[in-house]
Design a protein around this motif. Structure first.
Motif, PDB file in Angstrom:
ATOM      1  N   TRP A 199       0.824  -1.207   0.000  1.00 11.28           N
ATOM      2  CA  TRP A 199       0.000   0.000   0.000  1.00 11.28           C
ATOM      3  C   TRP A 199       0.854   1.250   0.000  1.00 11.28           C
ATOM      4  CZ3 TRP A 199      -4.621   0.419  -1.507  1.00 11.28           C
ATOM      5  CH2 TRP A 199      -5.529  -0.613  -1.347  1.00 11.28           C
ATOM      6  N   ALA A 200       1.893   1.190   0.811  1.00  9.93           N
ATOM      7  CA  ALA A 200       2.729   2.380   0.916  1.00  9.93           C
ATOM      8  C   ALA A 200       3.247   2.773  -0.451  1.00  9.93           C
ATOM      9  CB  ALA A 200       3.880   2.125   1.866  1.00  9.93           C
TER      10      ALA A 200
ATOM     11  N   ALA B 268      -3.328   6.961  -5.461  1.00 13.14           N
ATOM     12  CA  ALA B 268      -4.765   6.903  -5.290  1.00 13.14           C
ATOM     13  C   ALA B 268      -5.345   8.305  -5.320  1.00 13.14           C
ATOM     14  CB  ALA B 268      -5.095   6.238  -3.959  1.00 13.14           C
ATOM     15  N   GLY B 269      -6.574   8.380  -5.778  1.00 15.02           N
ATOM     16  CA  GLY B 269      -7.232   9.674  -5.829  1.00 15.02           C
ATOM     17  C   GLY B 269      -7.473  10.229  -4.456  1.00 15.02           C
TER      18      GLY B 269
ATOM     19  N   SER C  25      -0.366   3.601  -2.786  1.00 12.17           N
ATOM     20  CA  SER C  25      -1.419   4.508  -2.372  1.00 12.17           C
ATOM     21  C   SER C  25      -1.166   5.959  -2.766  1.00 12.17           C
ATOM     22  CB  SER C  25      -1.604   4.416  -0.865  1.00 12.17           C
ATOM     23  OG  SER C  25      -0.391   4.678  -0.244  1.00 12.17           O
ATOM     24  N   THR C  26       0.083   6.296  -3.031  1.00 12.83           N
ATOM     25  CA  THR C  26       0.344   7.691  -3.385  1.00 12.83           C
ATOM     26  C   THR C  26      -0.302   8.032  -4.706  1.00 12.83           C
ATOM     27  OG1 THR C  26       2.417   6.946  -4.316  1.00 12.83           O
ATOM     28  CG2 THR C  26       2.504   7.900  -2.126  1.00 12.83           C
TER      29      THR C  26
END
Lengths: 385, 234
Positions: A38-39, A45-46, A42-43
């Motif tokens: 995720w780390a 991700a909206g 996720s950057t």
């Protein structure tokens, strides 16, 4: 990170494809809580407009004056010093080993050259460990053991040249040592006699290795010794000699170990007992043992001076290194806020909390030391985050 | 958010239930399934790197791997399968699928569920947060002062010499710098706050998800009971 670890982590983080469910039922590897994936993802991700944060119940703490010491504290134990076990062995014609006399008692210091005990009527003399004990030595024998014995006898003050041969002078020196201990040196049995004994002015003397014991390091303290009249067991143990002092040992992680180099002053505490001593040894890196709750790191050995009271073998202690610091204003670390890299406190009063920029001088164990500053005194209430 | 994901134990239950159904299919096809079972494993949260000094001292930068007790006893490695049985297992795995039991796991790639969306948003919001940015700046400055470099810009992982000793040392100094910057758990706490804020806006949907999860776990337990697993292990 090592390759095998990376693989393990990646496997743990990866989604389990469905065809994997059969082997997964065997392994049942959970992707669980990890978020490394995720780390990374996720950057992208909206984002949404920032929602209001959840309400937080305000909590405060009191400003104190205390020593926020930059000390590193380890948990360790009192480790008994190493012991050497001294054995008697029966000479020819001796049916059993009986202690017929002792020259030392528990707690006595022993050094090479001294008499330790008398077993089955014959002495047990402390011989320096430089002499290899592997045989009886008869007159005219030669070898490295004879040479080492000659050096030892000369060192004891019994005149003896280092010839490498068990000559008359060596025999006389050995006899003198026995005499000083209150015994006569053994003489060869007729079949062991070299040459014609009757033609000599004095009888030959021989070296019987069973009448000597050796202590690593050539000195120590008697931890235990069989008493007069004791019948020794088959192993012939007659005494145990402590050859190293008790010490404190603690496992330090690799960063903690940097505060415990050899010679570093250390304060050891066991209950109300406090001892100032120093680091004497630091091991190399050692793997941990999870079963023993032991982390990887280095074993730090701290001296326990002989005679120090209040420390028993196996006892738990703490070992602290590092200078104690004078008292200063201090607040819990979680009271320290930052704005643009500048630390500040929110001090509670009657109205809105008052903001006060501070200088943090040390942080240890959840506490922050604060340099004296106008507007902050002991007893003030500061908001926690 | 943990209420809407399977716990580690629940995940074991659900996966084991699915495996039973797959093996039923394999046996129905005429094959014998060798005994199987064993414990599971789970990783610690590692989104913002190591967060516990004791874990760093023990594992360095490697996330802690915890063993999760399995529903079934540990079994020896399965014997090699024939090609036909492998094909059948693959076929059964596809036909059984998840058997209607949802995959409610944090961190699944490509997961478009509401929980995942909330977490993704929270991560982005956290990374824009001024407190987070100050924390991160302070941490990076502290690391630089100790001569430690990031693996790559923006990453929470650090370069080390490669030996276990050095990996642990770097992980411990990383923790020291996090402590000096406000605490190793600070970014995790900020993330949790942003998650909580979004959860309020989606509470009704999340309640439904929680019910779905409870239902899935109950169904998995029933499947396991039907296959002879004792209640004490559920």
């Amino acid at each position: 990170m090592q390759d095998s670890d990376s693989l393990l982590v990646e496997r743990g983080m990866r989604r389990v494809p469905r065809w994997w469910l059969v082997p997964a039922a065997l392994l049942v590897v959970l992707t669980g809580l990890g978020g490394a994936y995720w780390a990374g993802t996720s950057t992208t991700a909206g984002s949404e407009p920032a929602p209001p944060l959840a309400a937080v119940v305000p909590v405060s703490a009191t400003v104190e004056r205390r020593a926020v010491a930059e000390q590193v504290v380890l948990s360790g134990k009192v480790v008994p010093g190493a012991q050497a076990t001294l054995h008697a062995s029966p000479a020819a014609g001796v049916d059993r080993l009986v202690v017929t006399g002792v020259a030392k008692e528990a707690g006595s210091r022993v050094v090479s050259g001294e008499l330790l005990a008398v077993v089955s009527g014959r002495p047990l003399l402390l011989l320096p460990s430089s002499v290899p004990l592997y045989r009886d030595i008869s007159p005219s024998d030669s070898g490295p053991d004879v040479k080492a014995l000659q050096e030892v006898l000369a060192g004891f003050g019994y005149p003896c040249a280092t010839t490498g041969t068990f000559d008359r002078a060596t025999q006389q020196a050995l006899a003198s040592w026995y005499r000083a201990a209150g015994f006569k040196a053994p003489v060869p049995l007729p079949q062991e006699e070299a040459g014609d004994a009757a033609s000599k002015n004095s009888p030959d003397v021989m070296f019987r290795w069973r009448e000597f014991v050796q202590v690593p390091g050539d000195s120590g303290t008697v931890a235990s010794i069989a008493g007069p009249g004791s019948i020794l067991a088959e192993d012939g143990v007659v005494a145990r000699i402590r050859i190293a002092d008790d010490s404190f040992v603690a496992r330090a992680d690799v960063v903690q170990a940097e505060s415990f180099v050899v010679g570093t002053p250390v304060t050891v505490r066991a209950g109300s007992t406090v001892l100032d001593t120093a680091v004497v040894q630091v091991s190399g890196f050692l793997e941990g043992d999870q079963g023993k709750n032991e982390v990887p790191g280095k074993d730090v050995t701290v001296a326990l001076p002989p005679g120090a009271q209040g420390f028993a073998a196996g006892q738990s202690v703490t070992m602290a290194a590092g200078a104690a610091v004078a008292e200063s204003l201090a607040v819990p670390l979680i009271a320290i806020r930052q704005d643009g890299g500048i630390p500040y406190l929110l001090i509670e009063g009657n109205g809105e909390p008052r903001r006060l920029e501070v200088k943090v001088t040390a942080q240890v164990d959840g506490w922050a030391a604060i340099a004296d500053v106008d507007g902050l005194v002991v007893g003030d209430q500061v908001k926690l985050q | 958010m943990s209420a809407y994901w399977y716990s580690d134990g629940e995940n074991v239950l659900v996966n084991t239930a699915v495996a039973f159904l797959i093996y039923d299919c394999v046996e129905d096809a005429g094959f014998t399934v060798a005994p199987w079972g064993g414990a599971g494993k789970a990783l610690q949260d590692y989104r913002y790197g190591q967060w516990s000094r004791s874990l760093a001292a023990r594992n360095g930068a490697v996330p802690e791997i915890r063993v999760i007790p399995g529903v079934m006893d540990e079994q020896p490695e399965r014997p090699p399968l024939s090609t036909r049985q492998q094909e059948t297992e693959a076929k059964c795995t596809n036909s059984v699928g998840r058997a209607g039991l949802p995959e409610l796991l944090d961190g699944l790639a490509g997961d478009a569920s509401l929980q995942s969306q909330i977490t993704r948003n929270a991560v982005v919001l956290t990374e824009l947060d001024s407190e987070y940015l100050a924390y991160r700046k302070s941490w990076e400055e502290c690391l630089a002062a100790k001569g430690i470099k990031l693996s790559e810009q923006g990453s929470w992982s650090l370069q080390s010499g490669g030996s276990k000793e050095d990996e642990i040392r770097v992980a411990l100094l990383d923790l020291d710098c996090k402590d000096a910057s406000g605490g190793a758990r600070k970014p995790y706490d900020l993330l949790a706050e942003y998650q909580a804020a979004q959860m309020i806006d989606h509470q009704a949907e999340l309640n439904a998800l929680a019910e779905e999860k409870v239902g899935a776990v109950e169904r998995a337990k029933q499947i396991l009971r039907d296959h002879g697993v004792a209640d004490a292990r559920l």
